[in-house]
Design a protein around this motif. Structure first.
Motif, mmCIF file in Angstrom:
data_model
loop_
_atom_site.group_PDB
_atom_site.id
_atom_site.type_symbol
_atom_site.label_atom_id
_atom_site.label_comp_id
_atom_site.label_asym_id
_atom_site.label_seq_id
_atom_site.Cartn_x
_atom_site.Cartn_y
_atom_site.Cartn_z
ATOM 1 N N CYS A 63 4.699 0.636 -4.002
ATOM 2 C CA CYS A 63 5.573 1.423 -3.123
ATOM 3 C C CYS A 63 6.779 1.989 -3.853
ATOM 4 O O CYS A 63 7.360 1.320 -4.706
ATOM 5 C CB CYS A 63 6.028 0.572 -1.941
ATOM 6 N N PRO A 123 -0.424 -2.365 -2.608
ATOM 7 C CA PRO A 123 -0.026 -0.967 -2.827
ATOM 8 C C PRO A 123 1.290 -0.927 -3.615
ATOM 9 O O PRO A 123 2.125 -1.827 -3.481
ATOM 10 C CB PRO A 123 0.194 -0.424 -1.415
ATOM 11 N N MET A 146 -2.306 8.880 4.014
ATOM 12 C CA MET A 146 -2.439 8.209 5.313
ATOM 13 C C MET A 146 -1.075 7.987 5.961
ATOM 14 O O MET A 146 -0.104 7.659 5.271
ATOM 15 C CB MET A 146 -3.126 6.848 5.122
ATOM 16 N N THR A 197 4.938 5.246 4.343
ATOM 17 C CA THR A 197 5.696 4.333 5.205
ATOM 18 C C THR A 197 7.105 4.900 5.408
ATOM 19 O O THR A 197 7.492 5.851 4.721
ATOM 20 C CB THR A 197 5.813 2.924 4.590
ATOM 21 N N CYS A 205 3.495 4.837 -0.659
ATOM 22 C CA CYS A 205 2.878 3.742 -1.405
ATOM 23 C C CYS A 205 1.550 4.229 -1.960
ATOM 24 O O CYS A 205 0.756 4.832 -1.245
ATOM 25 C CB CYS A 205 2.618 2.547 -0.492
ATOM 26 N N ASN A 264 1.231 5.760 7.692
ATOM 27 C CA ASN A 264 1.471 4.343 7.990
ATOM 28 C C ASN A 264 2.764 4.154 8.784
ATOM 29 O O ASN A 264 3.341 3.085 8.759
ATOM 30 C CB ASN A 264 1.541 3.524 6.699
ATOM 31 N N GLN A 306 -0.261 5.850 1.053
ATOM 32 C CA GLN A 306 0.040 5.434 2.423
ATOM 33 C C GLN A 306 1.525 5.675 2.631
ATOM 34 O O GLN A 306 2.349 5.167 1.870
ATOM 35 C CB GLN A 306 -0.327 3.957 2.617
HETATM 36 C C1 LIG Z 1 -1.230 1.084 5.876
HETATM 37 O O1 LIG Z 1 -2.136 0.927 6.943
HETATM 38 C C2 LIG Z 1 -3.398 0.383 6.565
HETATM 39 C C3 LIG Z 1 -4.301 0.408 7.779
HETATM 40 O O2 LIG Z 1 -3.685 -0.174 8.874
HETATM 41 C C4 LIG Z 1 -3.164 -1.015 6.009
HETATM 42 O O3 LIG Z 1 -4.386 -1.570 5.592
HETATM 43 C C5 LIG Z 1 -2.227 -0.932 4.826
HETATM 44 O O4 LIG Z 1 -1.927 -2.226 4.323
HETATM 45 C C6 LIG Z 1 -0.934 -0.233 5.197
HETATM 46 N N1 LIG Z 1 -0.163 -0.026 3.979
HETATM 47 C C7 LIG Z 1 1.133 -0.274 3.862
HETATM 48 C C8 LIG Z 1 1.754 0.038 2.563
HETATM 49 O O5 LIG Z 1 1.805 -0.727 4.766
#
Ligand SMILES: *[C@@H]1O[C@H](CO)[C@@H](O)[C@H](O)[C@H]1NC(C)=O
Ligand SMILES: *[C@@H]1O[C@H](CO)[C@@H](O)[C@H](O)[C@H]1NC(C)=O
Length: 138
Positions: free
Chosen positions: A133, A131, A42, A117, A122, A44, A115
């Motif tokens: 990281c 998560p 994903m 970043t 992460c 982020n 995810q």
């Molecule tokens: C990434 O984005 C998702 C959806 O907005 C969110 O739930 C998640 O906490 C984010 N993860 C990080 C590591 O920032």
């Protein structure tokens, strides 16, 4: 020198052949040996993210808008060590990360969630509330 090069190529071809044969055998003998593993990535980051993985069945460049995901699917066999690398690129940044390593990752029910970043990838680990990281190595 030339002989050495040739034998190296033959060796590579040989191991590739064994790999393919094992994958086919595993598929024929029992579906359980051949696990369908999925890696979900994903974006982020607040910018469009270009993800480029070198999976044998998916080596295109994927452009993910913020919040969008891409899923890689591949077959994992228990006999073979697998490492898949991806590059991640956005405005002013370029990183490479081993997004899957069969010896490192035990994805819950064959699903790995990442995810991405700005500071690093992460991983969503089953049973962890936060998560996990990592920082970019490259
Ligand atoms: C990434 O984005 C998702 C959806 O907005 C969110 O739930 C998640 O906490 C984010 N993860 C990080 C590591 O920032
Ligand atoms: C982890 O998750 C599984 C299934 O969701 C649950 O049965 C188990 O109790 C959890 N383990 C811990 C240590 O929270």
């Amino acid at each position: 020198m030339a002989v050495l090069l040739v034998s190296k190529n033959v060796l590579m071809l040989l191991s590739l052949t064994i790999f393919v044969t094992l994958q086919m055998m595993a598929g024929v003998v029992t579906g359980r040996l051949l696990d369908n593993t999925k890696i979900n990535i994903m974006n982020n980051i607040s910018e469009p993210l270009l993800v480029h993985g070198w999976f044998h069945n998916d080596h295109e460049l994927h452009r993910l808008l913020p919040g969008e995901s891409h899923r890689y699917k591949f077959f994992k066999t228990p006999f073979i060590k697998m490492v898949w690398a991806c590059t991640f690129e956005w405005k002013g940044a370029f990183h490479r990360y081993d997004i899957y390593d069969s010896r490192r990752d035990s994805c819950y029910q064959y699903n790995c969630y990442w995810q991405i970043t700005e500071d690093g990838p992460c991983q969503i680990v089953h049973n962890y509330t936060e998560p996990l990281c990592f920082s970019w190595n490259y």
